[in-house]
Design a protein around this motif. Structure first.
Motif, PDB file in Angstrom:
ATOM      1  N   GLU A 341      -6.833  10.800  25.172  1.00  0.00           N
ATOM      2  CA  GLU A 341      -6.660  10.487  23.760  1.00  0.00           C
ATOM      3  C   GLU A 341      -6.439  11.786  22.976  1.00  0.00           C
ATOM      4  O   GLU A 341      -6.961  12.845  23.340  1.00  0.00           O
ATOM      5  N   PRO A 342      -5.675  11.742  21.903  1.00  0.00           N
ATOM      6  CA  PRO A 342      -5.487  12.937  21.084  1.00  0.00           C
ATOM      7  C   PRO A 342      -6.808  13.355  20.456  1.00  0.00           C
ATOM      8  O   PRO A 342      -7.647  12.500  20.140  1.00  0.00           O
ATOM      9  N   PRO A 343      -7.012  14.623  20.243  1.00  0.00           N
ATOM     10  CA  PRO A 343      -8.290  15.075  19.668  1.00  0.00           C
ATOM     11  C   PRO A 343      -8.452  14.596  18.231  1.00  0.00           C
ATOM     12  O   PRO A 343      -7.489  14.546  17.469  1.00  0.00           O
ATOM     13  N   ILE A 344      -9.672  14.253  17.883  1.00  0.00           N
ATOM     14  CA  ILE A 344      -9.967  13.845  16.509  1.00  0.00           C
ATOM     15  C   ILE A 344      -9.875  15.050  15.583  1.00  0.00           C
ATOM     16  O   ILE A 344      -9.354  14.968  14.471  1.00  0.00           O
ATOM     17  N   CYS A 345     -10.400  16.195  16.041  1.00  0.00           N
ATOM     18  CA  CYS A 345     -10.346  17.425  15.256  1.00  0.00           C
ATOM     19  C   CYS A 345      -9.182  18.270  15.755  1.00  0.00           C
ATOM     20  O   CYS A 345      -9.025  18.456  16.968  1.00  0.00           O
ATOM     21  N   ARG A 346      -8.378  18.748  14.846  1.00  0.00           N
ATOM     22  CA  ARG A 346      -7.187  19.491  15.229  1.00  0.00           C
ATOM     23  C   ARG A 346      -6.814  20.478  14.137  1.00  0.00           C
ATOM     24  O   ARG A 346      -7.355  20.425  13.028  1.00  0.00           O
TER      25      ARG A 346
END
Length: 956
Positions: A341-346
């Protein structure tokens, strides 16, 4: 097929492919790139074709290198190794060039570069029709040159990749199962299989994207079409719709999510897009929805089928992840990316477009669920910018903010702590008008304790005190450096308002009531010649109206005063010349005691600490209270930029959890003293921070211009109050620590016990911070007495030791002479260096310490040295009675020649632990006071009378 046969097949394949590439270059690429178009769109397509040409030649070069290496090995040796086969040994290099080529090729397809090239060169292609047909099996029509270019520039290359896979498969089968090189071949086969899948997928994406642009209107196509932008999913293919009324079509690209409605659209960058599949709210209960979160918008994508929702969710997540990685998966859609899954924090940069405080601002930094969260930089077009910590879209934590001044080419620089978008807690503001504020804020306004200093050469000033609603309110100290004055007192709305004291560099000081910066009513004026005026006077210190002037000699003049230009001071009143022993009244007058109760001073400092404790000493409020950024580097932590950030004991924990744990561990009396000494020396600890801030306030009041003897009592009671408050706050921290750790709470102390602990434990530890200013006040207050004392010491120094012992009526059997077997003359020459020398040297140490308790211990040791010397003289233990002790003590005091002894005595008396009253320490201090008073008042007169009598006897 054996290994040799496989190598031979590979050699022939590379030779044939290289020849094919050469023909493509000469027949297709060179004619296509002969002349650059003149129109802008044609130029952009031409640049893309040039890049394709570069990729083509890079692929050709690596093929040629491989062919040469194989031919050289084949010509000189009959044995082959994996290292000789570049497509295995250098598989990464081959894969890179093929991926780059087909990526660029797909970009050309998307923007219809081949169609444009076919149109621009239509006449030229007619001459190459025969050559073009050689590449095609189905023939070519005159109108399908673009299709021919598309086929020729990718089909032979795809087929060659397939040939690689076939040859490697045969080579693997010919290699023994136990051969270690077989694993390398198998791995290469898998990679080339992935490459074939990648090529198919990227070409399919390009075809679908090209078809989309043809289906959309020119306006949308011109706005959205980019070479690198590929269509991943279309709501017309997989039905899904956005929130009601938002769009007719939903398009997912590899870099953006686009909502199309009519001829308009909304585009959302995937790098700052979040997909929430766990949302509790839905547009309608019968729908299966995904909540899409972006920096400036939140909406739903909904469908009636859970399977469609699952596909869209997966594709959205993978597209976001690949966009954040900056590269596509290899292959594009495979199991390799599943579950990631894509990171929540970016981290990313975004420019806000919608109305609001962030309109046109650019934020670059950390994000979480569509909002700035973490560390970042926020910049506005007008020059404002904020660098620091963010939380849920708002400035929260430590940050530095620059705000330009409209009328000047300067900035206001705020280094502060923010809370939910507003300044709160400790901060520093360097204003563009050469002023600096160091103190506390609340809701973007200066609030609580703070220091404002003007650094310009024209108007230097400094204010230390209380702020409320961005204005000076409450108790504070103002230094007017141009006038050489210091105001100590009350403020209201940036004006002196209420009771106040003004001290000048010349020594003049006065106490008045102020109203909006104007003096009202009567006051008291203390002049440098030790006169006192009580009544009305102007800011220029001219007497006006009714008043009473008391001279230093005790005379008084009471009446009505006036000052007329050129006529000097005039008065009508009564002069009283009677002696009422008021000569010392001027010296003893103390200002401010009744006007500024010590409990009302520096409430801003105490309130900050109380707020910190009442909040539970939370970690997020720790930094805003202590005044420095806990997580910053060692270099910043060691800097002097922040208020009270001088480094103390480095072994003091920096986190509140550890600090509270240590409090619980050091409750025992024997541990507590050392613990308090350590933490009070460190700004990393709340108590140390409190002490450092109180030190600043004390220095701002009583140092420099404020060093005036009429402020001694104010300063003395202030230091005592500091000790009481620090002990009180220690008790509060301990109570909180015990409560949080689940320990039984300690019993509350009564006022008397609390005061004893404050004076006995805290005062000695904090006194060094205030001693220089405090002792200066004691010296000034007792200056006249100390001058008389010093003259007495000078007079007594004229005596030899024997004469002085005799003059002081010291019993001769106590003189330390019996142990010296010398003649009388020898005794007289040596006794000055021998008589009670150890006691004298011991007493001189009283000036080497600031702690009243340690000063009393020096007195105790001096007394013991005197008794020890006397015991040695009489040959037995000897307890000195008061009648014998006082003359001996007087002798030691006179020989010790301690400067400012009166200041030392009174400091000890005022600040000693109340438990010492009535004990041995009190007795010795009383004896020292008697010696001091006797020397300053009686010695000089007595000495002169004795000297005159001795002289008269010699004459007779």
């Amino acid at each position: 097929m054996g290994t040799a046969e496989g190598i031979t097949s590979l050699l022939r394949a590379e030779e044939t492919f290289s020849a094919c590439l050469a023909r493509i270059d000469s027949i297709i690429l060179k004619p296509m790139l002969q002349a650059e178009p003149y129109d802008q769109k044609g130029k952009e397509n031409f640049k893309l074709l040039l890049l394709l040409n570069d990729r083509f030649h890079a692929l050709w070069d690596v093929t040629e290198d491989h062919h040469r290496a194989l031919w050289q090995k084949f010509s000189t040796s009959t044995s082959f190794h994996i290292q000789d086969i570049y497509i295995i040994w250098k598989a990464d290099l081959f894969l890179k060039h093929y991926i780059q080529y087909f990526t660029t090729f797909s970009n050309c397809v998307v923007v219809q570069s081949f169609d444009q090239a076919a149109k621009n060169k239509s006449e030229a292609w007619k001459h190459h029709k025969t050559a073009l047909k050689q590449f095609l099996t189905d023939g070519i029509q005159e109108t399908s040159v673009s299709l021919a270019l598309h086929t020729i520039l990718q089909k032979p290359i795809r087929e060659h990749v397939q040939q690689y896979s076939l040859i490697l498969t045969r080579l693997s089968e010919a290699t023994g199962k136990q051969c270690p090189e077989r694993d390398l071949i198998t791995s290469a086969i898998k990679e080339y299989a992935k490459l074939q899948s990648f090529i198919s997928q990227v070409l399919d994406e390009a075809s679908l994207t090209k078809a989309l642009w043809k289906s959309l209107g020119h306006k949308l196509t011109d706005a959205l079409c980019l070479p690198e932008r590929k269509l991943l999913e279309d709501s017309k293919n997989l039905p899904i719709f956005a929130s009601t009324g938002r769009s007719d079509q939903v398009l997912l690209f590899n870099d953006a999510l686009v909502l199309v409605q009519g001829s308009s659209f909304q585009s959302f960058d995937l790098k700052v897009l979040w997909v929430d599949a766990t949302c509790g709210e839905k547009p309608a209960p019968e729908l299966y929805s995904l909540r899409i979160i972006t920096p400036e918008d939140t909406f739903f994508l909904s469908t009636k089928e859970p399977q469609i929702r699952a596909v869209w969710r997966w594709k959205l997540s993978q597209a976001v992840r690949q966009a954040l990685n900056g590269k596509r998966d290899f292959p594009l859609w495979s199991k390799a990316g599943e579950g990631n899954e894509p990171p929540i924090c970016r981290c990313f940069k975004h420019i806000f477009q919608m109305e609001g405080r962030l309109k046109n601002a650019a934020y670059e930094g950390e994000w979480c669920w569509g909002k700035p969260h973490g560390k970042g930089t926020l910049k506005w077009p007008d020059g404002r910018n904020h660098v620091g910590d963010f939380k849920e879209g708002l400035e929260h934590g430590f940050g530095i903010c620059l705000i330009p001044r409209m009328s000047e080419d300067r900035f206001d620089c705020y280094k502060c702590h923010w809370f939910e978008g507003k300044m709160r807690g400790y901060g520093i503001c360097e204003y563009g008008n050469e002023m600096v504020y160091k103190g506390y804020f609340k809701d973007d306004l200066r609030q609580g304790f703070g220091i404002l200093e003007g650094t310009s050469a024209e108007h230097p000033f400094k204010y230390t005190g209380q702020w409320e609603n961005d204005k000076k309110n409450g108790y504070g100290v103002w230094d007017n450096k141009n006038r050489g004055e210091r105001y100590i007192g009350m403020w209201q709305d940036d004006h002196r308002h209420g009771e106040g004291i003004v001290v000048t560099q010349s020594g003049v000081c006065y106490q008045r009531t102020f109203h909006a910066d104007k003096m009202v009513g009567s006051g008291i004026l203390l002049l440098e010649d030790d006169s006192i005026y009580e009544g009305s006077f102007t800011e220029d210190l001219l007497f006006v109206g009714k008043g009473k002037l008391t001279f230093a000699n005790g005379f008084t003049l009471e009446g009505t005063f006036s000052n007329k230009s050129g006529q000097g001071l005039q008065t009508q009143g009564v002069l009283n010349t009677s002696s009422d022993q008021l000569g010392d009244r001027m010296i003893k007058v103390q200002l401010g005691l009744n006007k500024f109760p010590v409990e009302t001073r520096w409430r801003g400092i105490y309130d900050q600490f109380l707020g910190f404790v009442h909040s539970g000493c939370k970690e997020e409020t720790e930094e805003s209270f202590t005044g420095f950024h806990v997580q910053t580097s060692k270099e910043l932590r060691k800097s002097q930029e922040y208020l009270c950030c001088q480094r103390g004991a480095e072994d003091v924990p920096g986190k509140m959890e550890d600090i509270l744990e240590e409090l619980v561990q050091h409750r025992e009396l024997e541990l507590l003293q050392c613990y308090l000494q350590k933490v009070l020396n460190s700004s990393l600890h709340p108590l140390g921070k409190l002490l450092k801030t109180l030190t600043l306030a004390f220095q701002a009041t009583y140092s420099g211009t404020g060093a005036n003897r009429h402020l001694l009592s104010m300063a003395q009671e202030e230091v005592k109050h500091y000790a009481k408050k620090i002990w009180e706050f220690y008790q509060g921290l301990l109570h909180l620590a015990l409560e949080q750790k689940g320990h039984p709470l300690a019993e509350m102390e009564d006022a008397e016990t609390s005061n004893l602990n404050a004076y006995g434990m805290i005062l000695p530890l904090i006194l060094p911070c205030f001693y220089p200013e405090l002792f200066m006040l004691y010296m000034l207050y007792h200056e006249k007495e100390d001058d008389l004392y010093c003259q007495g010491i000078v007079d007594l120094s004229l005596f030899s030791d024997l004469k002085l012992l005799e003059f002081l009526d010291v019993q001769k059997h106590l003189w330390p002479l019996k142990d010296l077997t010398l003649t009388n003359n020898q005794r007289r020459s040596l006794i000055k260096d021998k008589c009670f020398l150890s006691a004298t040297e011991c007493l001189q140490k009283i000036i080497t310490t600031v702690d009243p308790r340690e000063k009393l211990e020096v007195l105790q040791k001096t007394y013991e040295e005197i008794e020890s010397t006397v015991s040695r003289v009489v040959g037995k233990d000897y307890k000195l009675p008061m009648d014998d002790l006082l003359p001996l003590f007087m002798y030691v005091v006179s020989r010790a020649s301690i400067q400012h002894l009166g200041a030392e005595i009174h400091l000890i008396r005022d600040l000693m632990n109340p438990t010492n009253e009535g004990g041995m320490y009190d007795f010795l201090l009383t004896a020292l006071e008697s010696c001091y008073e006797h020397i300053q008042k009686n010695i000089k007169l007595h000495h002169r009378e004795t000297w005159q009598s001795s002289r008269d006897s010699r004459r007779l």
